[in-house]
Write an enzyme that holds these catalytic residues in place. Structure first.
Site, PDB file in Angstrom:
ATOM      1  N   GLU A 138     -81.470 -58.734  23.999  1.00  0.00           N
ATOM      2  CA  GLU A 138     -81.381 -57.278  23.870  1.00  0.00           C
ATOM      3  C   GLU A 138     -82.466 -56.629  24.728  1.00  0.00           C
ATOM      4  OE1 GLU A 138     -81.222 -56.865  19.564  1.00  0.00           O
ATOM      5  OE2 GLU A 138     -79.458 -58.161  19.501  1.00  0.00           O
TER       6      GLU A 138
ATOM      7  N   HIS B 205     -84.349 -60.234  19.121  1.00  0.00           N
ATOM      8  CA  HIS B 205     -83.211 -60.904  19.752  1.00  0.00           C
ATOM      9  C   HIS B 205     -83.409 -60.898  21.265  1.00  0.00           C
ATOM     10  CE1 HIS B 205     -80.674 -60.184  15.948  1.00  0.00           C
ATOM     11  NE2 HIS B 205     -81.123 -61.424  15.988  1.00  0.00           N
TER      12      HIS B 205
ATOM     13  N   GLU C 100     -80.385 -49.599  16.290  1.00  0.00           N
ATOM     14  CA  GLU C 100     -79.570 -50.345  17.249  1.00  0.00           C
ATOM     15  C   GLU C 100     -79.380 -49.414  18.437  1.00  0.00           C
ATOM     16  OE1 GLU C 100     -77.640 -53.235  17.512  1.00  0.00           O
ATOM     17  OE2 GLU C 100     -78.150 -54.192  15.614  1.00  0.00           O
TER      18      GLU C 100
ATOM     19  N   HIS D  73     -83.192 -52.961  17.953  1.00  0.00           N
ATOM     20  CA  HIS D  73     -82.166 -53.912  18.376  1.00  0.00           C
ATOM     21  C   HIS D  73     -81.232 -53.203  19.357  1.00  0.00           C
ATOM     22  CE1 HIS D  73     -82.509 -57.335  15.442  1.00  0.00           C
ATOM     23  NE2 HIS D  73     -83.325 -56.463  14.874  1.00  0.00           N
TER      24      HIS D  73
END
Ligand code: 0X9
Ligand code: ZN
Length: 412
Positions: A177, A174, A375, A299
């Site tokens: 990020e 992504h 994450e 992420h």
């Protein structure tokens, strides 16, 4: 009719106001924290998502964080009031945040972990590391991109007589990020230069394939044009671009948490599985890896550790082992900054259901035993550049914890 005309006009005005010279400044965009009645919240979010392109919104518990265009502020204020919700301005002007992130982009002494860099500088760093550590590190090409870049990574495989288990790290799928490529290069640096015998042992235990930015077109676009860009940069319709590369893999494609609308700013799954050259080429590279014992994806910024499968609450195969290994990994990370992560659990259990992601495809097609998605931390994808080392050290310890517990359980 009149209402939809007004909405269209407003939308057009919002985008014109925000973009100058192809650069979306986010001048006067506000980060709102919205709290209160669940029903009112659902109504507000439903309305905004249906009628506007929200560059960022995230829900944690009963609070919602949202990036609100200046033109939308009165509407959001009024709707929130009517729905019994309270709004609090967390950031008054998001363009100021972007300025902090971009300050000091290149230091005279080269690459560092006190600034965020564009793709070419990250690739320059990988090349330098392969030159300074020719016996153990080599630049590898994981795939290609729509705009003609290569997906470059570093293979770190210290010379031994034995064939080592492969550990794959995917980062930056992504685009926005930013902390993930930065943390990943930090980790590479630790592996190659740390004097800590445990980290040296970690380096020597695996044949590492580490990719700091697997969506380099998107990252470059986020770096130079639109900070909130998440997707690839392929042309997806006559006026829209990109697909979410973490919804484009051929496992349960488009089943949950993905959009079939090419103009969806966040989660368009692509025209078919592997429609994106990035995921298609990278999946071929992964298919070619023998002895793949671990796949780790980074992420941001939900601060969680996620296990396969992301679209299911069912516990698969070695779930109990993954939970134990993941918990040890989080415990090691906690020792660094006392930061608690949610999980380990599947995304469906603690975040939301999402199909078509890389970790799940790898786990399903290659039966890779150790499959994790971290994450990392932050808010609205912002993490101060001066503090990159905090997450770098945390992740280094998390990887050490993962490897230590996996070894105990006999995974390699
Ligand atoms: O939605 C995602 O792709 C991830 N969250 S994020 O806010 N970074 O976008 C969660 C990924 C869960 N894992 C898979 N779907 N494989
Ligand atoms: Zn992500």
């Amino acid at each position: 009719m009149i209402v939809s005309y007004l909405i269209i006009t407003l939308c057009v005005q919002v985008s014109i106001a925000a973009v100058t010279d192809g650069y979306k400044s986010y001048k006067d965009y506000k980060i709102y924290e919205i709290e209160g009645d669940m029903f009112g919240m659902q109504k507000l979010m439903g309305y905004l998502q249906k009628n506007y392109e929200l560059p960022y919104h995230s829900r944690r518990g009963d609070k919602c964080l949202m990036l609100v265009a200046p033109d939308l502020v009165p509407l959001v204020d009024n709707m929130a009031k009517a729905g019994g919700l309270t709004t609090k301005t967390i950031v008054d002007d998001y363009s100021e945040i972007i300025k902090i992130e971009k300050a000091n982009p290149l230091r005279s002494d080269g690459f560092s972990w006190t600034a965020y860099y564009d793709v070419d500088d990250i690739y320059g760093y990988l090349n330098n590391m392969s030159k300074t550590h020719p016996d153990s590190a080599q630049v590898v090409v994981g795939g290609q991109t729509y705009e003609g870049r290569q997906i470059l990574g570093l293979r770190i495989n210290t010379p031994t007589r034995n064939i080592k288990p492969v550990m794959f790290i995917e980062s930056g799928i992504h685009a926005r990020e930013w902390i993930t490529p930065a943390t990943t290069t930090y980790f590479i640096n630790q592996l190659l230069t740390s004097e800590d015998p445990q980290i040296q042992n970690l380096r020597n235990s695996f044949d590492w394939h580490i990719f700091p930015t697997v969506n380099p077109d998107g990252y470059h676009y986020s770096y130079t044009r639109d900070r909130m860009w998440r997707k690839t940069r392929s042309k997806s319709s006559w006026r829209c671009y990109g697909a979410d590369p973490n919804r484009n893999w051929n496992y349960n494609w488009l089943k949950h948490g993905a959009s079939s609308n090419p103009c969806d700013y966040q989660t368009y799954g692509g025209s078919k599985p592997f429609s994106e050259i990035e995921t298609r080429s990278l999946s071929k590279y992964i298919t070619g890896l023998d002895n793949l014992v671990g796949y780790v994806a980074f992420h941001a910024d939900a601060q969680m550790l996620l296990l396969p499968y992301s679209d299911s609450t069912q516990h698969t195969g070695n779930y109990d082992d993954l939970k134990q290994i993941g918990q040890t990994s989080l415990d090691y990370g906690f020792e660094v900054n006392n930061e608690q992560y949610k999980g380990p659990a599947t995304a469906a259990e603690i975040l939301y259901k999402a199909s078509g992601g890389s970790m799940d495809w790898v786990r399903y097609t290659k039966n890779t035993p150790l499959a994790f998605t971290y994450e990392l931390r932050g808010r609205y994808f912002y993490w101060p550049p001066s503090r990159i080392h905090e997450q770098g050290d945390e992740v280094t310890q998390m990887m050490l914890g993962l490897a230590t517990e996996a070894a105990k359980l006999g995974y390699y």
